[in-house]
Design an enzyme around this catalytic site. Structure first.
Site, PDB file in Angstrom:
ATOM      1  N   TYR A 176       0.903  -1.230  -0.069  1.00 44.36           N
ATOM      2  CA  TYR A 176       0.097   0.030   0.013  1.00 44.36           C
ATOM      3  C   TYR A 176       0.923   1.157  -0.104  1.00 44.36           C
ATOM      4  CZ  TYR A 176      -2.737  -3.586   2.115  1.00 44.36           C
ATOM      5  OH  TYR A 176      -3.261  -4.985   2.422  1.00 44.36           O
ATOM      6  N   ARG A 194      -9.035  -4.650   0.702  1.00 46.96           N
ATOM      7  CA  ARG A 194      -7.693  -5.123   0.902  1.00 46.96           C
ATOM      8  C   ARG A 194      -7.541  -5.851   2.145  1.00 46.96           C
ATOM      9  NH1 ARG A 194      -4.176  -3.315  -3.213  1.00 46.96           N
ATOM     10  NH2 ARG A 194      -2.741  -5.067  -2.426  1.00 46.96           N
ATOM     11  N   ASP A 287      -0.696   7.964 -11.118  1.00 47.33           N
ATOM     12  CA  ASP A 287      -0.624   6.468 -10.794  1.00 47.33           C
ATOM     13  C   ASP A 287      -0.528   5.742 -11.916  1.00 47.33           C
ATOM     14  OD1 ASP A 287      -1.778   4.080  -9.457  1.00 47.33           O
ATOM     15  OD2 ASP A 287      -2.498   5.591  -7.669  1.00 47.33           O
TER      16      ASP A 287
END
Length: 489
Positions: A176, A194, A287
């Site tokens: 993460y 998650r 991203d």
């Protein structure tokens, strides 16, 4: 491909010309990303920046910048061998008892590998050679990269986050990203589905108001890192899978401030906690989609201890429009997915996640069709069987005469075997990646399935076209005189 830790692996890479040491001073603010991006696009080596500007700690980038290095990290010599890793995972996901002595003998290598699954707990470990706690904790001493011009702050990208739910024996390992917001503060960006986020939610329900212990490993051995991004069965820990890949038990050590176990050979360990209710706005960051994501609130991770090896190495990466390191990982892990899917759906011939589709947003499946409606069953299975495909927006299903990895073939099948109204499946209000700003609601959107297979009775009332196939005898005759024709000479 045997190795013990990250440093051992880097030695192997250097021996094979897969690691380049950069001695020229380079800034972790934007410059390392520029160099790493150019190198990755050219299929170049892993990069060890030995003199990052303003920092005493070297920076490792592009570790998994080619499928070959991903395979090496999984203990294999080439990418094709990753199918064997997938077969092992398929076996572990749904193990079958031996059907007889011969079958038992054939399965002995798999059973032998299972012996490497338990972890080995050490009393002292390299990752605890140097310790900082209290006021001595200072995350700004780490050469954390800023990857893109409009990124909100430096970002830890390869942090291996270790958590455990209140009612679980098994720890969860997840990757993460973490935004640096202070000397001892990071924002833990984990999505609600998650493992780390689920552990945290269970903790809040069982122990309301109590701090949630978290540890983050930086620079773990490649098998442990890859174990955190591979479709490991829920009953198997990432540490156990890393032991299978490496061929030796994963060595762990108890953290100093909590009961979590961290990789003993990791370069750096961040220990601390999440205070229930302490949140902060995270982002924006460039991203893997090629865009900056929107700002949203996530939990704050307070770091109480930093432990590290002598002469520690900071492992980092960048994410952007493919190709990037996550896209390369996706190409390699694609080979792991195929046997897992084939065990559940034997009719599947191949499965492909094109890297230009952000590694998981579009899938192409080829199959041996057996009945009307079969393609729709397979597309529904892809969406539901593995949680890794929960966010796959488009699934294209073709017959086995189509090469799933050749867009010329796939587009030909779509345009000749599909009727848009009959062969398009739309599913609304499904889980969608939070980073997918094209969805109408954050985290919720639609999916499209394209049935590009030949249609069977019951799916069409028309006579179906027969593909043109060359006469093999004519092809052989022309092959024999082709050079004599000298058309291209």
């Amino acid at each position: 491909m045997k190795y013990h830790d990250l440093r051992d692996f880097l030695t192997l890479l250097e021996q094979q010309g897969e690691l380049k040491r950069i001695t020229l001073p380079v800034d972790p603010h934007l410059e390392i990303t520029e160099i790493a991006d150019r190198t990755l696009r050219a299929g170049g080596p892993a990069l060890l920046f030995e003199n990052p500007k303003g920092y005493a700690m070297p920076v490792l980038c592009n570790l998994f910048g080619t499928p070959k290095r991903v395979a090496m990290g999984m203990g294999q010599d080439d990418v094709s061998a990753l199918r064997e890793v997938g077969k092992l995972l398929a076996f572990l996901k749904e193990p079958e008892p031996p059907k007889g002595f011969r079958d038992l003998f054939d399965k002995l290598p798999q059973f032998k590998q299972v012996l490497n699954m338990p972890t080995k707990r050490l009393r002292g470990a390299p990752c605890q050679q140097k310790i900082a706690s209290g006021d001595d904790v200072d995350l700004t001493r780490l050469p954390v990269m800023t990857c893109w011009p409009d990124d909100a702050a430096p970002l830890i990208t390869w942090g291996l986050t270790v958590t455990r739910g209140p009612h679980k024996e098994r720890q969860n390992l997840g990757i993460y990203r973490q935004q640096l917001i202070g000397k001892n503060k990071l924002i833990m960006r984990w999505l609600s589905h998650r493992g780390g986020a689920l552990d945290f939610q269970e903790w809040l329900a069982a122990r309301p108001g109590e701090r949630f212990p978290v540890s983050v490993a930086l620079g773990a051995d490649p098998a442990t890192i890859l174990g955190a991004v591979t479709p490991v069965p829920d009953t198997l820990s990432e540490y156990a899978f890393a032991g299978l890949l490496r061929g030796t038990k994963t060595e762990v050590v108890k953290c100093l401030s909590n009961d979590l176990e961290a990789p003993a050979s990791a370069e750096i360990i961040l220990e601390g906690y999440i205070e229930p209710g302490e949140m902060a706005p995270e982002g924006p960051y460039g991203d893997h989609t090629g865009y900056y994501n929107e700002v949203d609130n996530f939990p704050v991770f307070t770091v109480t201890h930093i432990t590290q090896r002598e002469d520690a190495i900071y492992h980092s990466t960048y994410t952007g429009r493919p190709p990037d390191e996550p896209a390369v990982l996706g190409v390699a892990l694609n080979e792991v997915f195929v046997p897992i899917l084939q065990k559940q759906f034997p009719e599947i011939v191949d499965f492909y996640l094109p890297p230009e589709g952000c590694s998981y947003r579009l899938a192409v499946v080829t199959m041996k069709k057996q009945y009307a409606g079969h393609a729709k069953r397979v597309m529904m299975g892809v969406w539901s069987f593995l949680r890794q495909f929960m966010y796959t927006k488009f699934v294209i299903v073709c017959d086995d005469d189509v090469n799933a990895r050749d867009w010329n073939d796939v587009i030909w099948a779509i345009t000749t075997r599909m009727d848009p109204a009959r062969d398009t499946v739309l599913v609304e209000n499904t889980p969608i990646d939070y980073l997918d700003f094209a969805s109408p609601v954050s985290g919720l959107g639609s999916k499209m399935g394209l049935d590009a297979t030949n249609k069977w009775p019951g799916e069409t009332q028309r006579e179906w076209g027969r593909p043109i196939v060359k006469d093999p005898e004519v092809t052989a005759r022309i092959d024999a005189i082709w050079d004599e024709l000298a058309i291209f000479k």
